[in-house]
Design a protein around this motif. Structure first.
Motif, mmCIF file in Angstrom:
data_model
loop_
_atom_site.group_PDB
_atom_site.id
_atom_site.type_symbol
_atom_site.label_atom_id
_atom_site.label_comp_id
_atom_site.label_asym_id
_atom_site.label_seq_id
_atom_site.Cartn_x
_atom_site.Cartn_y
_atom_site.Cartn_z
ATOM 1 N N LYS A 216 -11.112 -44.344 10.724
ATOM 2 C CA LYS A 216 -12.153 -45.631 10.470
ATOM 3 C C LYS A 216 -13.560 -45.411 9.899
ATOM 4 N N ILE A 219 -15.118 -47.168 7.324
ATOM 5 C CA ILE A 219 -15.975 -48.688 7.542
ATOM 6 C C ILE A 219 -17.212 -48.196 7.111
ATOM 7 N N ARG A 220 -17.917 -47.084 7.656
ATOM 8 C CA ARG A 220 -19.224 -46.552 7.343
ATOM 9 C C ARG A 220 -19.334 -46.666 5.740
ATOM 10 N N LEU A 221 -18.304 -45.941 4.986
ATOM 11 C CA LEU A 221 -18.556 -45.906 3.578
ATOM 12 C C LEU A 221 -18.376 -47.191 2.652
ATOM 13 N N LYS A 222 -17.606 -48.115 3.301
ATOM 14 C CA LYS A 222 -17.521 -49.450 2.873
ATOM 15 C C LYS A 222 -18.801 -50.112 2.741
ATOM 16 N N LEU A 223 -19.498 -49.760 4.146
ATOM 17 C CA LEU A 223 -20.925 -50.591 4.204
ATOM 18 C C LEU A 223 -22.133 -49.844 3.474
ATOM 19 N N SER A 224 -21.796 -48.578 3.052
ATOM 20 C CA SER A 224 -22.851 -47.710 2.305
ATOM 21 C C SER A 224 -22.664 -48.286 0.773
ATOM 22 N N LYS A 225 -23.607 -47.800 -0.044
ATOM 23 C CA LYS A 225 -23.417 -48.053 -1.561
ATOM 24 C C LYS A 225 -22.284 -47.387 -2.192
ATOM 25 N N LEU A 226 -21.658 -46.376 -1.675
ATOM 26 C CA LEU A 226 -20.413 -45.518 -2.292
ATOM 27 C C LEU A 226 -19.471 -46.751 -3.033
ATOM 28 N N LEU A 387 -14.533 -54.985 0.654
ATOM 29 C CA LEU A 387 -15.615 -55.723 1.717
ATOM 30 C C LEU A 387 -15.672 -57.017 1.041
ATOM 31 N N THR A 388 -16.021 -58.154 2.084
ATOM 32 C CA THR A 388 -16.226 -59.302 1.631
ATOM 33 C C THR A 388 -17.715 -59.854 0.805
ATOM 34 N N GLY B 61 -19.846 -58.431 6.732
ATOM 35 C CA GLY B 61 -18.963 -58.358 5.580
ATOM 36 C C GLY B 61 -17.754 -57.697 5.670
ATOM 37 N N LYS B 81 -26.382 -54.368 0.842
ATOM 38 C CA LYS B 81 -25.914 -53.404 1.698
ATOM 39 C C LYS B 81 -27.033 -52.502 2.818
ATOM 40 N N ILE B 92 -17.242 -44.241 15.679
ATOM 41 C CA ILE B 92 -16.571 -43.954 14.404
ATOM 42 C C ILE B 92 -17.642 -42.829 13.816
ATOM 43 N N MET B 109 -24.855 -41.329 1.024
ATOM 44 C CA MET B 109 -24.039 -42.469 0.524
ATOM 45 C C MET B 109 -24.731 -43.890 0.467
ATOM 46 N N TYR B 110 -25.963 -43.747 1.183
ATOM 47 C CA TYR B 110 -26.921 -45.167 0.973
ATOM 48 C C TYR B 110 -27.914 -45.175 -0.017
#
Ligand code: ADP
Ligand code: MG
Lengths: 388, 318
Positions: A216, A219-226, A387-388, B61, B81, B92, B109-110
């Motif tokens: 999972k 999820i962290r990657l989705k939320l980041s700017k990657l 991501l939405t 989101g 984000k 996680i 990554m941010y």
């Protein structure tokens, strides 16, 4: 009694994991079908090229050309006694014939000598002092060449016997293509095994992609700017390195055990890298369709076995055309990049052909990789990175 | 009714409007509207399955709403984000990376620089008591430490809004204190949205509580106001020493003119009323007037549990 409950529980679990169960049950039938597609839908055929340099002879007021007659004999004989396996085509230029052999567009090349009619005619009159030589050219490692050569040789003897009642006035000279006379069975298998080492990437690559989903952390990657592209490229790069290292290790082992190769190491690395990329792209499709490493082990078996056993990687394979795109033959194995990779390695490592000769293979690998990647990235992004 | 609703608009962090999420036949979140403010800790309180996780997944989101909208205030941040930090219900993390390695990785990554992320990671590990575990692989941490690492990962990029799903669930007492102190501190100048089914946690942590059941927002207010206004109220038992009958009964009569629910026992008077403590001195004066000597007070305060039971007819714990 406990056993019974174990059976019951196990059945329930299997049944509820029906996707994996279904795939396991389908594996056998699926390969029967694939094998059918590859072998049965098109008939076996051997393409034999003939160059007739026979000058002919003037006999009983008539021009006779035994070379031409032999061609006719081979063709007609075929219709009477053997199934339409052997296809003969006459060409003019030996170099052109050799190119076709190297590109597997033909299986054997027969060169009928200038003095063919003359020697036959003399022998018919009882003068057997002169001999002549028919040249057979082909890849000695190819079963198709062997079958073609044996058959043509048989027919040749029969034709001569029919026309002269003498045997042994024509000798056959066999000219091997490239390194094909010098290589051992072991050497023959090495290009395939080099590619198998790349195919093995399928598991590490798929698991590299899917472990982010399984634990999972995606999820962290989705939320980041990657971005998805950065993620895919970064993950793929490591797999590419693993692929190259594994090919090099395999090659070193093979060489230490006596593998002789021609051609450049550079071409091998180019082919291995491109094939690695294609396998990684294909892995993306598998990871897009699965959710965990456990699922990968089952789902991945399908492409794994296909890529191993139906591309010529595990053992040499001849396949027939499924359909053609712009006169380029498309076969079931042709849809899998290892087929082209092995063909390219055979050409360079065994036949000592140049880089330009493997352009069609390189092009196919690149085109297929792009298709794998686009399909894989699209589904992966939709299923795992949205991501939405 | 909502003591926050008169705050001016510039204090709003995000507005949730008519948020709805439907799974096939389940309405997980039902037409939920609430404003969430800057510098507040909002507790979403509700039993399991109330729709808390679904709501915050939509805020982050990760889940598309079936209807409704979530509007973030303009923080002047280019990429939205960067606004949100999310600490999911389950931990996680990358099991094979050390605490420091994964904090750095996620920070990068941010889009943080290596220097920024290094400093920030050190600061966070210290703050949540993990600095001596910085180079330990995450898989080897205890449950409480994993939870704290998870919080570090959520805020490595210094977000304005921190969303925590059940932050205290299953925590050991030591971790709980650390996490609670951290959230309190973080909420002083940022927005914190946390979910819990534990009223004690909500009561201690949250500046404001939104009570959710079956996907609906039932009420939102400060814990104090909720306890004061909803439910039967506090129960005060006044035990007297000398219950000479006339004074005792007259005192009770007098009290029942001021409070909703007054009963008498053999030697005690039971008063049920929200916010009774504020009236303690008045009650004492009254007892004095009737020359009653008060032996002892017994107070049972109105809890959020009572509030919840009053709102839903069910216990929060079930
Ligand atoms: N992916 C899903 N598919 C179907 N139903 C779901 C899904 N996720 C949550 N639900 C249902 O939505 C409701 C709310 O779930 P959730 O938001 O996780 O509750 P909470 O976090 O308050 O315990 C529950 O009834 C749950 O079963
Ligand atoms: Mg939840």
């Amino acid at each position: 009694m406990k056993t019974f409950h174990i059976i019951l529980k196990s059945l329930k679990e299997q049944y509820r994991n029906y996707w994996v169960l279904l795939l396991t049950l389908c594996l056998g039938p699926f390969f029967i079908f694939v094998y059918y597609l590859i072998t049965e839908t098109s008939e076996t055929r051997y393409d034999i090229l003939i160059i007739n340099t026979d000058n002919g002879i003037y006999e009983h007021g008539q021009q006779v050309n035994h070379g031409k007659n032999l061609h006719t004999f081979l063709t007609s004989e075929k219709q009477e006694t053997t199934p339409a396996f052997f296809i003969f085509n006459e060409i003019k230029n030996k170099q052109e014939g050799i190119e076709k052999l190297k590109n597997k567009q033909a299986d054997a090349l027969i060169v009928i000598p200038e003095s063919f009619s003359q020697v036959l005619s003399a022998s018919k009159r009882g003068d057997s002092t002169n001999l002549t030589t028919v040249e057979f050219i082909g890849d000695l490692t190819s079963a198709d060449y062997m079958i073609s050569a044996v058959w043509v040789n048989e027919m040749l003897n029969e034709y001569i016997f029919k026309n002269t009642t003498v045997k042994k006035i024509v000798t056959v000279q066999e000219t091997p293509l490239g390194l094909s006379s010098k290589i051992s069975i072991f050497d023959m298998y090495v290009p395939g095994i080099l590619i198998i080492s790349v195919i093995m990437l399928m598991f590490t690559a798929t698991i590299a992609f899917i472990s982010e989903v399984e634990q999972k952390t995606i999820i962290r990657l989705k939320l980041s700017k990657l971005s998805a592209v950065e993620f895919l490229i970064g993950t793929s790069f490591v797999q590419l390195i693993i692929g190259i290292i594994s090919v090099v290790l395999t090659l070193i082992t093979a060489v230490l055990l006596g593998f002789k190769y021609e051609g450049s190491l550079f071409i091998l690395l180019v082919v291995a890298s491109l094939t690695s990329l294609s396998i990684i792209s294909f892995s993306l499709i598998i990871s897009a369709l699965t959710k965990s490493a456990n699922e990968v082990l089952v789902v991945g078996c399908f492409p794994m076995f296909l890529f191993m056993f139906f591309t010529g990687a595990a053992f040499p394979l001849n396949s027939k055309t499924l359909f053609t795109i712009a006169s380029y033959p498309v076969t079931v194995p042709g849809l899998m990049t290892p087929t082209h990779a092995i063909s390219a390695l055979n050409k360079t490592l065994i036949m000592n052909m140049g880089f330009s000769s493997i352009m069609p293979e390189i092009f196919s690998i690149i085109a297929l990789s792009i298709i794998y990647f686009v399909v894989g990235a699209f589904i992966f992004k939709r299923r795992h990175l949205r991501l939405t | 009714m909502d003591s926050f609703s008169n705050l001016p608009n510039q204090h709003i962090a995000l507005q949730i409007q008519n948020l709805t999420k439907r799974y096939d036949d389940i309405l997980a979140v039902n037409n939920l509207s609430i404003n969430i403010y800057r510098n507040e800790i909002l507790g979403l309180l509700g039993p399991n399955g109330a729709g808390k996780t679904t709501t915050i997944s939509m805020i982050c989101g990760l889940l598309p709403p079936s209807a409704g909208s979530i509007i973030f205030s303009d923080y002047g941040v280019k990429n939205q984000k960067l606004l949100i930090g999310y600490c999911p219900q389950e931990n996680i993390y990358y099991p094979r990376l050390t605490c420091m390695e994964q904090l750095q990785f996620i920070g990068l990554m941010y889009g943080m620089t290596s220097k920024e992320v290094q400093e920030r990671a050190n600061e966070l590990l210290k703050l949540l008591g993990l600095h001596d575990r910085a180079n330990e692989k995450a898989v080897n941490l205890s449950g409480g430490m994993k939870r704290r690492l998870n919080i570090c990962l959520a805020i490595i990029h210094n977000p304005q809004i921190l969303v925590l799903d059940e932050p205290e669930a299953g925590l050991d007492p030591q971790s709980r204190v650390l996490v609670r102190d951290f959230i309190k501190e973080f909420g002083k100048n940022k927005t914190v949205i946390l979910t819990t089914h534990n009223m004690d946690e909500a009561d201690r942590l949250a500046d404001r509580i939104a009570i959710i059941d079956h996907g609906c927002l039932l009420m939102s207010d400060t814990p104090q106001n909720l306890k004061k206004t909803i439910g039967e109220g506090d129960i005060l038992e006044v035990i007297v020493e000398n219950n000479d009958n006339i004074g005792f009964i007259n005192c009770a009569k007098q009290l029942s003119m001021h409070f909703v629910n007054v009963k008498t026992n053999a030697n005690s008077i039971l008063i049920k009323n929200p916010g009774i403590i504020e009236h303690l001195s008045a009650i004492k004066n009254m007892a004095d007037n009737f020359s009653l000597t008060i032996k002892e007070y017994k107070l049972r305060e109105n809890t959020l549990e009572d509030v919840f039971i009053h709102l839903t007819g069910r216990s929060l714990r079930q």
